[in-house]
Structure formats: C-alpha cells, structure tokens
Write an enzyme that holds these catalytic residues in place. Structure first.
Site, PDB file in Angstrom:
ATOM      1  N   HIS A   1     -47.378 -31.698 -26.473  1.00 41.72           N
ATOM      2  CA  HIS A   1     -46.638 -30.483 -26.119  1.00 41.72           C
ATOM      3  C   HIS A   1     -45.263 -30.557 -26.785  1.00 41.72           C
ATOM      4  CE1 HIS A   1     -44.542 -27.394 -24.095  1.00 41.72           C
ATOM      5  NE2 HIS A   1     -43.908 -28.182 -23.243  1.00 41.72           N
TER       6      HIS A   1
ATOM      7  N   CYS B   1     -47.082 -26.294 -18.735  1.00 44.94           N
ATOM      8  CA  CYS B   1     -47.241 -26.568 -20.172  1.00 44.94           C
ATOM      9  C   CYS B   1     -48.538 -27.313 -20.471  1.00 44.94           C
ATOM     10  CB  CYS B   1     -46.058 -27.376 -20.677  1.00 44.94           C
ATOM     11  SG  CYS B   1     -44.488 -26.555 -20.367  1.00 44.94           S
TER      12      CYS B   1
ATOM     13  N   ASN C   1     -39.946 -24.485 -27.510  1.00 42.54           N
ATOM     14  CA  ASN C   1     -40.932 -24.797 -26.477  1.00 42.54           C
ATOM     15  C   ASN C   1     -41.639 -23.499 -26.067  1.00 42.54           C
ATOM     16  OD1 ASN C   1     -42.276 -25.364 -24.087  1.00 42.54           O
ATOM     17  ND2 ASN C   1     -40.646 -26.667 -23.264  1.00 42.54           N
TER      18      ASN C   1
HETATM   19  O1  UT7 Z   1     -41.738 -28.014 -21.125  1.00 39.91           O
HETATM   20  C1  UT7 Z   1     -41.394 -28.340 -19.802  1.00 39.91           C
HETATM   21  C2  UT7 Z   1     -41.001 -29.777 -19.685  1.00 39.91           C
HETATM   22  N1  UT7 Z   1     -39.619 -29.934 -20.071  1.00 39.91           N
HETATM   23  C3  UT7 Z   1     -39.231 -30.936 -20.847  1.00 39.91           C
HETATM   24  O2  UT7 Z   1     -39.996 -31.760 -21.283  1.00 39.91           O
HETATM   25  C4  UT7 Z   1     -37.728 -31.065 -21.106  1.00 39.91           C
HETATM   26  C5  UT7 Z   1     -37.211 -32.468 -20.901  1.00 39.91           C
HETATM   27  N2  UT7 Z   1     -35.762 -32.553 -21.004  1.00 39.91           N
HETATM   28  C6  UT7 Z   1     -35.064 -32.348 -22.178  1.00 39.91           C
HETATM   29  O3  UT7 Z   1     -35.647 -32.061 -23.204  1.00 39.91           O
HETATM   30  C7  UT7 Z   1     -33.575 -32.575 -22.187  1.00 39.91           C
HETATM   31  O4  UT7 Z   1     -33.178 -33.155 -20.974  1.00 39.91           O
HETATM   32  C8  UT7 Z   1     -32.734 -31.275 -22.438  1.00 39.91           C
HETATM   33  C9  UT7 Z   1     -32.922 -30.812 -23.866  1.00 39.91           C
HETATM   34  C10 UT7 Z   1     -33.154 -30.184 -21.464  1.00 39.91           C
HETATM   35  C11 UT7 Z   1     -31.237 -31.596 -22.261  1.00 39.91           C
HETATM   36  O5  UT7 Z   1     -30.836 -32.649 -23.123  1.00 39.91           O
HETATM   37  P1  UT7 Z   1     -29.982 -33.873 -22.572  1.00 39.91           P
HETATM   38  O6  UT7 Z   1     -29.718 -34.781 -23.709  1.00 39.91           O
HETATM   39  O7  UT7 Z   1     -30.706 -34.412 -21.375  1.00 39.91           O
HETATM   40  O8  UT7 Z   1     -28.631 -33.187 -22.204  1.00 39.91           O
HETATM   41  P2  UT7 Z   1     -27.910 -33.063 -20.773  1.00 39.91           P
HETATM   42  O9  UT7 Z   1     -28.535 -31.995 -19.957  1.00 39.91           O
HETATM   43  O10 UT7 Z   1     -27.787 -34.426 -20.169  1.00 39.91           O
HETATM   44  O11 UT7 Z   1     -26.454 -32.594 -21.221  1.00 39.91           O
HETATM   45  C12 UT7 Z   1     -25.588 -33.435 -22.005  1.00 39.91           C
HETATM   46  C13 UT7 Z   1     -24.308 -32.679 -22.288  1.00 39.91           C
HETATM   47  C14 UT7 Z   1     -23.678 -32.040 -21.061  1.00 39.91           C
HETATM   48  O12 UT7 Z   1     -22.275 -32.101 -21.208  1.00 39.91           O
HETATM   49  P3  UT7 Z   1     -21.417 -33.231 -20.454  1.00 39.91           P
HETATM   50  O13 UT7 Z   1     -21.696 -33.054 -18.987  1.00 39.91           O
HETATM   51  O14 UT7 Z   1     -21.904 -34.535 -20.984  1.00 39.91           O
HETATM   52  O15 UT7 Z   1     -19.999 -32.897 -20.856  1.00 39.91           O
HETATM   53  C15 UT7 Z   1     -24.112 -30.603 -21.125  1.00 39.91           C
HETATM   54  O16 UT7 Z   1     -23.222 -29.728 -20.485  1.00 39.91           O
HETATM   55  O17 UT7 Z   1     -24.570 -31.589 -23.194  1.00 39.91           O
HETATM   56  C16 UT7 Z   1     -24.112 -30.370 -22.628  1.00 39.91           C
HETATM   57  N3  UT7 Z   1     -25.002 -29.297 -23.031  1.00 39.91           N
HETATM   58  C17 UT7 Z   1     -24.828 -28.600 -24.168  1.00 39.91           C
HETATM   59  N4  UT7 Z   1     -23.879 -28.637 -25.120  1.00 39.91           N
HETATM   60  C18 UT7 Z   1     -23.991 -27.795 -26.152  1.00 39.91           C
HETATM   61  C19 UT7 Z   1     -26.155 -28.873 -22.433  1.00 39.91           C
HETATM   62  N5  UT7 Z   1     -26.699 -27.885 -23.148  1.00 39.91           N
HETATM   63  C20 UT7 Z   1     -25.915 -27.703 -24.232  1.00 39.91           C
HETATM   64  C21 UT7 Z   1     -25.969 -26.833 -25.331  1.00 39.91           C
HETATM   65  N6  UT7 Z   1     -24.996 -26.911 -26.273  1.00 39.91           N
HETATM   66  N7  UT7 Z   1     -26.966 -25.935 -25.495  1.00 39.91           N
END
Ligand code: UT7
Length: 311
Positions: free
Chosen positions: A238, A110, A268
């Site tokens: 980004h 990115c 993204n």
């Molecule tokens: O461009 C490349 C560089 N990448 C980045 O900069 C991305 C950096 N990371 C992020 O932006 C975030 O970590 C994400 C958007 C990828 C994820 O967000 P998060 O707040 O870290 O969520 P998480 O992965 O910790 O998931 C939290 C909960 C989980 O459920 P439990 O285990 O707490 O029950 C996931 O299963 O949210 C759940 N979950 C969803 N729920 C509904 C994950 N994806 C979804 C979804 N819809 N799409």
C-alpha cells in the site's frame, strides 16, 4: 485442493486534475522539500465533480476491455462512497450493464483490495462463481481538511480494478493472510459525525504498525513459499509513505527496487493504491513468468491483508 484462481486483467483510472506540492505550498504552511523527504509524494490527482462510482466504473471498463469476459460477481471496495443506497457495486453493475450478477461493497480501509481478492477467491471455491470483478475506488479528497497540513498533503483520488478467474492458470493466487488489530481501531478515523468527519490519524503509531506489518508479512510469505532469496520477488505495498517502504526494506535487508512504487505520482489513494501499482508494473512488463508478487495492504482498522501471486 483449492481450484486455481488467476488474475486475468488489471485496470486503472485516475482523474486528470493534478495537485502538486507547489500548489499545496500556496494553501498551507508546508514545502515541497518537507513533503518529498517525509512522504515521497510529489503530486496527487483530484476528482472534483467525479463521484466514486465514476472512478470505479472507469477502472472496471479499463480492466474488462478486451478480455471478452462477463463477470458473474462484483466486489466494490471503497471507504469513501457518497451514498449508502444504491450501494456502489449496484451502481457499477448498472453502468457496465451487468444486470443479474452478484454484487457487494466491501470496506476494510486501505487493505480493501486484497480483502476483496480473498473474498472473491473464497466465492470461487464454491464452484458457483468463475469470473469475479474487483474494483477499489477512493475519493479521499472529500474527507481531507485542506487547512490541516499534517494530512492534506498525503491523499489523492483514483481507482483500480482486477478481474479474477478460475479459467486463468497464469498469475495464480497462492495464499492470503488477513487480520485486524482492533485495539488500534481509532488510530485512523474518517467520515464520522461532526468532529470525526475529516481524516485524522495517529501518524507515528500507524507508521510503526505499517513498517512492522510489511516486514512480518514478507517474512511469513517467504517462509510459507520456501523462498531462499528475493531474486524473483516484487513487493507491492500500500502506498502510504515512501519512508514506510524504505524502513521495511531496511529491516528485511531487501533492495528497495524489489518494492514497486508510484506514490510520487498519486499519493495515498487508500484501497485503490495496490491495484494502481500492480496495473502499472504489469503494463511496463516488470513481472516475468514464475516471479512472485507479494501484495501487502495495511491501514484503518488497524487492518492488514497480504496475498501472493505467482506470475
Ligand atoms: O493509509 C493509512 C495508513 N496511514 C499511514 O500509513 C501513515 C503513517 N504515518 C506517516 O506516514 C507519517 O507519520 C506522516 C507522514 C503522517 C507524518 O510524518 P512524521 O514524520 O511522522 O511527522 P510528524 O507528524 O511527527 O511531524 C513532524 C513535524 C511537526 O513539527 P514539530 O512539532 O516537530 O515542530 C509537524 O508540525 O513536521 C510538522 N509537519 C509539517 N511541516 C511541514 C507536519 N506536517 C507538515 C507539513 N509541512 N505538511
């Protein structure tokens, strides 16, 4: 002393087809509410049959249009090209009838657009090249597993382009900062054999890295320029997650409106995102003469690339 290099023009292209959060609700167990509050994304564009070279060529045409400038070098940033050969830069050069110019591809995740600006800047200091076209085009949706709700909601397709010139005194590039923390090389993975083909990342760890990197680069550039306040500043990060931007703004104690964003419309788009925001802000007349633009890329690698432009 370095030869001055300025940004003459910016261009962009996004495919017409939109994929909204409501569409995704029908595909995986997610909700508009979760996607909006956790990422800031409302919709993204899908290229379908269009190839990365189509997106890159359209953005390049949009950028060159009306400038009357024929580039003498072309850098094509992408992590999602369909072909190895012919490489992307040569396809774009062919389509734009720019035979004879120098052309290369660059992949720095990115951070690719800002890395490309730095390479272009260096080439221009040799005195051999005067007008360098940079494109950043991504078809992320080729690498998205649309059954994985944790990643398929994040990405969109699109392309941006910048024309840099030694004959341009406005919109001058003042400084760069580039890096890669290779201890995190496997935290963002895509396009490998078998299991590694689809995008996957260590979301939380990359999130923290991104927030820290934005904070670090903004602080560094502010010190380097001797800026006392943020009045004339526009930060163009980004577009990975609006919460990364909010967290960085909070740590830096900078109002959120100093960050230029359009993640809600495109998601993204990897290396294309910074150019998409820059082009849009420019078109909207958001930047005034003498303002400072901090372009800040971060992502796979784990890489980062920052640039300062004085408008
Ligand atoms: O461009 C490349 C560089 N990448 C980045 O900069 C991305 C950096 N990371 C992020 O932006 C975030 O970590 C994400 C958007 C990828 C994820 O967000 P998060 O707040 O870290 O969520 P998480 O992965 O910790 O998931 C939290 C909960 C989980 O459920 P439990 O285990 O707490 O029950 C996931 O299963 O949210 C759940 N979950 C969803 N729920 C509904 C994950 N994806 C979804 C979804 N819809 N799409």
């Amino acid at each position: 002393m370095d030869k001055p290099v300025g940004i003459v023009a910016a261009g962009s292209y996004v495919p017409e087809k939109r994929l909204t959060n409501a569409d995704l609700e029908k595909m995986v167990a997610t909700s508009d509410e979760w996607i909006t509050t956790r990422t800031g994304i409302k919709e993204r564009r899908i290229a379908g049959a269009e190839l990365v070279a189509d997106l890159a060529t359209a953005a390049s045409r949009n950028c060159l249009n009306g400038t009357g400038i024929r580039p003498d070098f072309l850098i094509a940033s992408s992590g999602t090209t369909e072909r190895k050969f012919p490489y992307l830069g040569s396809i774009i050069a062919n389509r734009l009838q720019l035979t004879g110019l120098g052309a290369l591809d660059l992949n720095a995740g990115c951070s690719g657009l800002v890395y490309s600006m730095a390479v272009a800047y260096g080439l221009m200091q040799t005195g051999t090249y005067h007008n360098v076209l940079i494109t950043a085009a991504e078809k992320m949706t080729d690498y998205v597993d649309f059954s994985d709700r944790s990643s398929c909601i994040l990405f969109g397709d699109g392309a941006s382009a910048l024309l840099l010139s030694t004959q341009q005194t406005d919109h001058q590039i003042l400084t760069f900062e580039l890096g890669t923390d290779a201890t995190g090389y496997d935290q963002v993975v895509m396009g490998g054999p078998d299991a590694d083909f689809y995008f996957r990342q260590e979301g939380r760890s990359v999130f923290k890295f991104a927030v820290n990197k934005v904070e670090e680069l903004v602080t560094l550039f502010k010190e380097r320029l001797g800026l006392r306040d943020y009045k004339r500043l526009h930060i163009i990060p980004h577009q990975a997650n609006i919460r990364i931007i909010e967290a960085a703004a909070d740590k830096l104690k900078i109002p959120l409106d100093k960050f230029v964003c359009n993640i809600h419309k495109y998601g993204n788009t990897s290396s294309a995102s910074i150019g998409l925001v820059l082009q849009e802000g420019w078109q909207e007349g958001r930047f005034q003469t003498g303002d400072f633009l901090f372009l800040i890329g971060f992502g796979a690698g784990l890489s980062w690339a920052g640039a300062v432009v004085r408008w």
